[in-house]
Design a protein around this motif. Structure first.
Motif, short mmCIF file in Angstrom:
data_model
loop_
_atom_site.label_atom_id
_atom_site.label_comp_id
_atom_site.label_asym_id
_atom_site.label_seq_id
_atom_site.Cartn_x
_atom_site.Cartn_y
_atom_site.Cartn_z
N LYS A 17 -9.68 -5.47 11.05
CA LYS A 17 -8.46 -4.88 11.61
C LYS A 17 -8.16 -5.53 12.97
O LYS A 17 -7.03 -5.93 13.25
CB LYS A 17 -8.63 -3.36 11.80
CG LYS A 17 -8.58 -2.54 10.52
CD LYS A 17 -7.16 -2.39 10.04
CE LYS A 17 -7.06 -1.51 8.82
NZ LYS A 17 -5.76 -1.62 8.15
N GLY B 16 0.82 -1.22 0.00
CA GLY B 16 0.00 0.00 0.00
C GLY B 16 0.85 1.27 0.00
O GLY B 16 0.38 2.34 0.38
N ALA C 138 -1.49 -1.80 3.03
CA ALA C 138 -2.50 -2.01 1.97
C ALA C 138 -3.78 -2.58 2.54
O ALA C 138 -3.75 -3.49 3.37
CB ALA C 138 -1.94 -2.97 0.92
N LEU D 37 -1.45 -8.22 -3.26
CA LEU D 37 -0.89 -8.95 -2.12
C LEU D 37 -1.60 -10.27 -1.88
O LEU D 37 -1.16 -11.09 -1.07
CB LEU D 37 -0.87 -8.09 -0.86
CG LEU D 37 -2.19 -7.65 -0.23
CD1 LEU D 37 -2.78 -8.71 0.66
CD2 LEU D 37 -1.95 -6.37 0.57
N PRO E 243 -3.61 3.79 14.32
CA PRO E 243 -3.58 5.24 14.09
C PRO E 243 -4.96 5.88 14.20
O PRO E 243 -5.98 5.26 13.92
CB PRO E 243 -3.08 5.37 12.64
CG PRO E 243 -2.67 4.00 12.21
CD PRO E 243 -3.41 3.04 13.07
N ALA E 244 -4.93 7.12 14.61
CA ALA E 244 -6.11 8.00 14.53
C ALA E 244 -6.37 8.32 13.05
O ALA E 244 -5.60 7.89 12.17
CB ALA E 244 -5.83 9.28 15.29
N VAL F 7 -11.40 11.94 4.36
CA VAL F 7 -11.15 11.82 5.80
C VAL F 7 -11.43 13.20 6.41
O VAL F 7 -11.24 14.23 5.76
CB VAL F 7 -9.70 11.35 6.10
CG1 VAL F 7 -9.58 9.85 5.91
CG2 VAL F 7 -8.69 12.07 5.22
N1 LIG Z 1 -5.87 7.24 6.44
C1 LIG Z 1 -6.33 7.13 7.70
O1 LIG Z 1 -6.96 8.03 8.25
C2 LIG Z 1 -6.06 5.85 8.46
C3 LIG Z 1 -6.39 5.79 9.82
C4 LIG Z 1 -6.17 4.61 10.52
C5 LIG Z 1 -5.60 3.52 9.87
N2 LIG Z 1 -5.28 3.62 8.57
C6 LIG Z 1 -4.71 2.46 7.90
O2 LIG Z 1 -3.48 2.86 7.30
C7 LIG Z 1 -3.30 2.18 6.08
C8 LIG Z 1 -3.03 3.17 4.97
O3 LIG Z 1 -4.15 4.04 4.84
P1 LIG Z 1 -4.28 5.02 3.59
O4 LIG Z 1 -5.18 6.13 4.00
O5 LIG Z 1 -2.94 5.33 3.05
O6 LIG Z 1 -5.09 4.09 2.57
P2 LIG Z 1 -5.21 4.18 0.99
O7 LIG Z 1 -6.54 3.62 0.64
O8 LIG Z 1 -4.87 5.54 0.49
O9 LIG Z 1 -4.08 3.19 0.49
C9 LIG Z 1 -4.23 1.80 0.50
C10 LIG Z 1 -3.41 1.28 -0.67
O10 LIG Z 1 -3.51 -0.16 -0.67
C11 LIG Z 1 -3.54 -0.58 -2.01
N3 LIG Z 1 -4.15 -1.92 -2.04
C12 LIG Z 1 -5.41 -2.27 -1.68
N4 LIG Z 1 -5.60 -3.57 -1.86
C13 LIG Z 1 -4.43 -4.08 -2.32
C14 LIG Z 1 -4.01 -5.39 -2.69
N5 LIG Z 1 -4.85 -6.44 -2.64
N6 LIG Z 1 -2.75 -5.56 -3.11
C15 LIG Z 1 -1.89 -4.51 -3.20
N7 LIG Z 1 -2.26 -3.23 -2.87
C16 LIG Z 1 -3.51 -3.04 -2.44
C17 LIG Z 1 -4.36 0.47 -2.74
O11 LIG Z 1 -4.08 0.48 -4.13
C18 LIG Z 1 -3.90 1.75 -2.04
O12 LIG Z 1 -2.86 2.38 -2.74
C19 LIG Z 1 -4.54 1.33 5.87
O13 LIG Z 1 -4.27 0.03 6.33
C20 LIG Z 1 -5.56 1.99 6.75
O14 LIG Z 1 -6.56 1.08 7.18
C21 LIG Z 1 -5.49 4.76 7.84
#
Ligand SMILES: NC(=O)c1ccc[n+]([C@@H]2O[C@H](COP(=O)([O-])OP(=O)(O)OC[C@H]3O[C@@H](n4cnc5c(N)ncnc54)[C@H](O)[C@@H]3O)[C@@H](O)[C@H]2O)c1
Length: 342
Positions: free
Chosen positions: A154, A17, A83, A63, A176-177, A190
């Motif tokens: 999660k 990701g 990801a 993945l 994370p928040a 968000v």
């Molecule tokens: N952004 C937030 O506010 C936040 C808060 C808490 C936790 N998180 C966690 O942090 C992580 C990153 O968040 P983000 O906002 O960057 O998310 P995002 O959706 O921008 O990025 C996720 C990435 O994963 C890739 N992806 C999805 N399925 C895939 C697969 N099967 N194989 C390969 N790649 C794949 C997507 O193409 C994307 O680029 C996530 O796990 C999310 O749950 C994010």
């Protein structure tokens, strides 16, 4: 970024990701810090968000595919697993797809990492695993009451990872928040980013409810946190679970902050109005992030104000064109365009 608290201890990091919202900030940061980085990402939200760099290998792949994962893990010391289908609305569009990525593929990914000799595995969980809580401070010991499949999976992945700990494999869970601020792969779905986009585009913010507490974290603090967790010694991070957030504001206060900062940063827009509307989204949580501060000395340095200012700067620089209509800023809109259960 402040001076790193620890020495760089790994050479080659795999970020799943790594072309996502957080990954597009974290990947260049780790490259700048001297790491070799492999990014494994389907690049759902667009290509070209990562820099050209001699030490970067982009594997545009899934993945869930064992061979792709095995190849991507070659020579990797540490994995940062970001990801996933990364919000509730996207998840609900195709729960089968969400489960296959967020839950079913998780253990095989961890096992592949162990088989490849990966020494540290950092999992991006979420503070949404706590669900709704009246507790004044939600620490890592608070019971988990995930309200949605996204949050439930999660929570389910965390013990799977921690159960694989050994003398040679160090697992870490980060909760994370909600992240905010500018990224080359921008999310405008968000909370802080949504309100800023509406303020800039329509000079009006719509607040749903307003009393719910929402923990936020600046995206650069998020990246610094992952770098710190990567660099800390094994004994400091092994099998740890940490909340990471900076401020917990009611949504109504976040709206006031956005209004004030946008009015200051983009005075030509005039006054930003705030409309309050009812909500059926009850999520409210006050996340305490003092444990990671005590254990690793990591404390977020940036504020919501900084995130809004950075976004205003990006708007002024023309980096966020068609911000209300281009689907790439909104995960659920991009997911709507994916073929069902890819
Ligand atoms: N952004 C937030 O506010 C936040 C808060 C808490 C936790 N998180 C966690 O942090 C992580 C990153 O968040 P983000 O906002 O960057 O998310 P995002 O959706 O921008 O990025 C996720 C990435 O994963 C890739 N992806 C999805 N399925 C895939 C697969 N099967 N194989 C390969 N790649 C794949 C997507 O193409 C994307 O680029 C996530 O796990 C999310 O749950 C994010």
């Amino acid at each position: 970024m402040p001076e790193p608290a620890f020495e760089k201890r790994f050479d080659h990091v795999l970020i799943t990701g790594g072309a996502g919202y957080v990954g597009a900030v974290l990947t260049p940061q780790l490259l700048d810090a001297g790491y070799r980085v492999t990014v494994l990402d389907l690049c759902w939200y667009g290509d070209g968000v990562l820099p050209e760099h001699d030490n970067l290998t982009l594997v545009k792949g899934d993945l869930r595919d064992a061979e792709t994962v095995r190849d991507a893990m070659q020579g990797v010391d540490a994995v940062l697993h970001l990801a996933c289908v990364s919000n509730d609305p996207s998840f609900d569009l195709d729960p089968t797809l969400g489960k296959s990525i967020n839950l079913d593929a998780f253990e095989p990914l961890v096992d592949a990492a162990i088989a490849a000799g990966v020494k540290r595995f950092v999992y991006a969980s979420s503070s949404s695993v706590y669900g709704v809580s009246d507790a004044l401070d939600v620490t890592e010991d608070h019971p988990l009451h995930p309200l949605t499949d996204y949050s439930k999976f999660k929570a389910q992945c965390e013990p799977v990872l921690l159960g694989k700990a050994s003398d040679t494999f160090v697992p870490v869970v980060i909760r994370p928040a909600t992240v905010c601020g500018y990224s080359p792969r921008q999310r405008l779905d968000v909370i802080v980013n949504i309100l800023t986009n509406h303020a800039v585009s329509h000079q009006k913010i719509r607040v749903f409810g307003g009393d719910q507490l929402r923990p936020n974290l600046h995206i650069n603090d998020m990246a610094d946190c992952y770098e710190t967790v990567l660099e800390a010694p094994d004994e400091a991070v092994a099998s740890k679970t940490w909340n990471v957030g900076s401020t917990n504001h009611p949504v109504s206060e976040i709206a006031q902050i956005v209004k004030r900062v946008v009015e200051e940063a983009m005075p030509g827009l005039g006054e930003i109005a705030i409309d309050v509307e009812p909500t059926d989204d009850p999520r409210s949580y006050h996340v305490n992030s003092s444990r990671i501060a005590a254990d690793l000395g990591f404390t977020p340095e940036l504020t919501i104000e900084d995130a809004v200012r950075d976004l205003c700067f990006a708007f002024r620089a023309g980096k966020l064109p068609n911000s209300m209509t281009d689907p790439k800023y909104f995960n659920v809109k991009v997911m709507q365009e994916q073929p069902a259960t890819v």
